[in-house]
Design a protein around this motif. Structure first.
Motif, PDB file in Angstrom:
ATOM      1  N   GLU A 200      58.136  85.147  60.247  1.00 33.20           N
ATOM      2  CA  GLU A 200      57.181  86.170  59.796  1.00 33.20           C
ATOM      3  C   GLU A 200      56.311  85.590  58.685  1.00 33.20           C
ATOM      4  O   GLU A 200      56.795  84.836  57.838  1.00 33.20           O
ATOM      5  CB  GLU A 200      57.911  87.399  59.252  1.00 33.20           C
TER       6      GLU A 200
ATOM      7  N   LEU B 165      53.642  87.061  55.839  1.00 31.60           N
ATOM      8  CA  LEU B 165      53.018  88.206  55.181  1.00 31.60           C
ATOM      9  C   LEU B 165      51.942  87.683  54.239  1.00 31.60           C
ATOM     10  O   LEU B 165      52.253  87.001  53.254  1.00 31.60           O
ATOM     11  CB  LEU B 165      54.050  89.027  54.412  1.00 31.60           C
TER      12      LEU B 165
ATOM     13  N   TRP C 239      58.606  95.678  47.162  1.00 27.69           N
ATOM     14  CA  TRP C 239      59.413  94.848  48.039  1.00 27.69           C
ATOM     15  C   TRP C 239      60.838  94.706  47.523  1.00 27.69           C
ATOM     16  O   TRP C 239      61.798  94.697  48.301  1.00 27.69           O
ATOM     17  CB  TRP C 239      58.766  93.479  48.202  1.00 27.69           C
TER      18      TRP C 239
ATOM     19  N   GLN D  37      63.433  93.294  50.261  1.00 31.24           N
ATOM     20  CA  GLN D  37      62.741  92.210  50.946  1.00 31.24           C
ATOM     21  C   GLN D  37      62.952  90.885  50.215  1.00 31.24           C
ATOM     22  O   GLN D  37      62.905  90.826  48.989  1.00 31.24           O
ATOM     23  CB  GLN D  37      61.236  92.500  51.014  1.00 31.24           C
TER      24      GLN D  37
ATOM     25  N   ARG E  86      60.880  84.042  56.504  1.00 31.36           N
ATOM     26  CA  ARG E  86      59.776  84.893  56.074  1.00 31.36           C
ATOM     27  C   ARG E  86      58.984  84.162  55.003  1.00 31.36           C
ATOM     28  O   ARG E  86      59.537  83.716  54.003  1.00 31.36           O
ATOM     29  CB  ARG E  86      60.289  86.230  55.531  1.00 31.36           C
TER      30      ARG E  86
ATOM     31  N   LEU F 174      55.745  84.363  52.358  1.00 32.76           N
ATOM     32  CA  LEU F 174      54.770  85.163  51.625  1.00 32.76           C
ATOM     33  C   LEU F 174      53.596  84.271  51.274  1.00 32.76           C
ATOM     34  O   LEU F 174      53.770  83.182  50.732  1.00 32.76           O
ATOM     35  CB  LEU F 174      55.404  85.734  50.355  1.00 32.76           C
TER      36      LEU F 174
ATOM     37  N   VAL G 288      48.509  93.908  52.435  1.00 32.05           N
ATOM     38  CA  VAL G 288      49.395  93.024  53.193  1.00 32.05           C
ATOM     39  C   VAL G 288      48.974  93.012  54.656  1.00 32.05           C
ATOM     40  O   VAL G 288      48.810  94.064  55.274  1.00 32.05           O
ATOM     41  CB  VAL G 288      50.863  93.490  53.087  1.00 32.05           C
ATOM     42  N   THR G 289      48.795  91.817  55.200  1.00 34.09           N
ATOM     43  CA  THR G 289      48.567  91.635  56.629  1.00 34.09           C
ATOM     44  C   THR G 289      49.745  90.839  57.172  1.00 34.09           C
ATOM     45  O   THR G 289      50.091  89.784  56.636  1.00 34.09           O
ATOM     46  CB  THR G 289      47.233  90.918  56.889  1.00 34.09           C
ATOM     47  N   HIS G 290      50.363  91.347  58.223  1.00 43.71           N
ATOM     48  CA  HIS G 290      51.671  90.870  58.682  1.00 43.71           C
ATOM     49  C   HIS G 290      51.515  90.182  60.037  1.00 43.71           C
ATOM     50  O   HIS G 290      51.002  90.778  60.986  1.00 43.71           O
ATOM     51  CB  HIS G 290      52.613  92.071  58.781  1.00 43.71           C
TER      52      HIS G 290
ATOM     53  N   HIS H 106      50.779  91.785  63.551  1.00 35.44           N
ATOM     54  CA  HIS H 106      51.659  92.959  63.570  1.00 35.44           C
ATOM     55  C   HIS H 106      51.019  94.148  62.853  1.00 35.44           C
ATOM     56  O   HIS H 106      51.061  95.272  63.338  1.00 35.44           O
ATOM     57  CB  HIS H 106      52.995  92.614  62.922  1.00 35.44           C
ATOM     58  N   SER H 107      50.421  93.908  61.674  1.00 32.59           N
ATOM     59  CA  SER H 107      49.753  94.985  60.944  1.00 32.59           C
ATOM     60  C   SER H 107      48.685  94.376  60.045  1.00 32.59           C
ATOM     61  O   SER H 107      48.751  93.192  59.699  1.00 32.59           O
ATOM     62  CB  SER H 107      50.746  95.815  60.121  1.00 32.59           C
TER      63      SER H 107
END
Length: 223
Positions: free
Chosen positions: A3, A5, A37, A42, A153, A155, A190-192, A203-204
């Protein structure tokens, strides 16, 4: 599945001599995101940012909110914003009648930037880098990020134009969509993304869960 983010930097110091530093609100936006978070449990396996001051400060503020003040942040200059001042200056030289006058409101600068970006993307003006070079470095850094942590993940802290270019490339959208997306991206939004065998997927986009409530909506900004 890895992932990614990607966070746009906090509010910068628009209208000051040094735009590249965070405003007091920008610092608070970053800390609020980290605190959000932390409350959600997270965790991140890798933290990466561009090497602009506003990127570093945003990453630091998020880490403070997460309780990770000593966490190392990797810097990738490929995540930096395009030189919007150079692009606007080149467009203003070619179209002086369109340039905002002294004392113009912020919306006038955004409209001018939008026109300048369209001219840059179509090859009418030159920036510090060409539009094609901008596309290429964002494509390259997406590859670096997606290969960075297997199943982990990451960031990332970057800027609106770079994030908009990521979204455009992943969706296969036309070049003019970068300008449209760039103008929408909120500070610390946040763009995921997910990275899989078939590539990176969206995703978003442009979420501000740490600000989207009745007590904090007034602190949503775009500069």
């Amino acid at each position: 599945m890895p992932e990614i983010l990607v966070v746009r930097h906090g509010q910068a110091s628009f209208g000051s001599e040094n735009y590249d530093r965070l405003s007091e609100l920008g610092w608070q936006q970053a800390r609020w995101l980290g605190e959000y978070w932390a409350g959600e449990g997270q965790r991140f396996d890798r933290i990466v940012s561009g090497d602009l001051q506003r990127h570093r400060e945003t990453a630091l503020g998020i880490c403070e909110g997460l309780g990770l003040e000593d966490r190392a942040v990797e810097e990738l200059p490929q995540l930096n914003e395009f030189d919007f001042k150079r692009v606007m200056g080149a467009y203003g030289e070619k179209n002086p009648q369109a340039a905002p006058q002294q004392g113009a409101v912020r919306a006038d600068y955004y409209r001018f930037l939008k026109m300048a970006m369209h001219a840059w993307s179509s090859g009418e003006i030159d920036g510090a880098e060409s539009w094609q070079q901008f596309e290429q470095r964002i494509e390259e850094v997406l590859g670096v990020l997606s290969a960075g942590v297997k199943g982990g993940r990451t960031l990332v802290v970057s800027s609106g134009g770079a994030i908009a270019m990521m979204v455009r490339q992943i969706l296969g959208a036309p070049s003019h969509s970068v300008t449209q997306l760039n103008m929408q991206i909120k500070n610390t939004a946040v763009t995921h993304f997910f990275a899989g065998r078939s590539g990176v997927s969206l995703h978003s986009f442009n979420h501000v869960p740490h600000l989207d409530n009745r007590l904090r909506r007034e602190f949503i900004t775009y500069s």
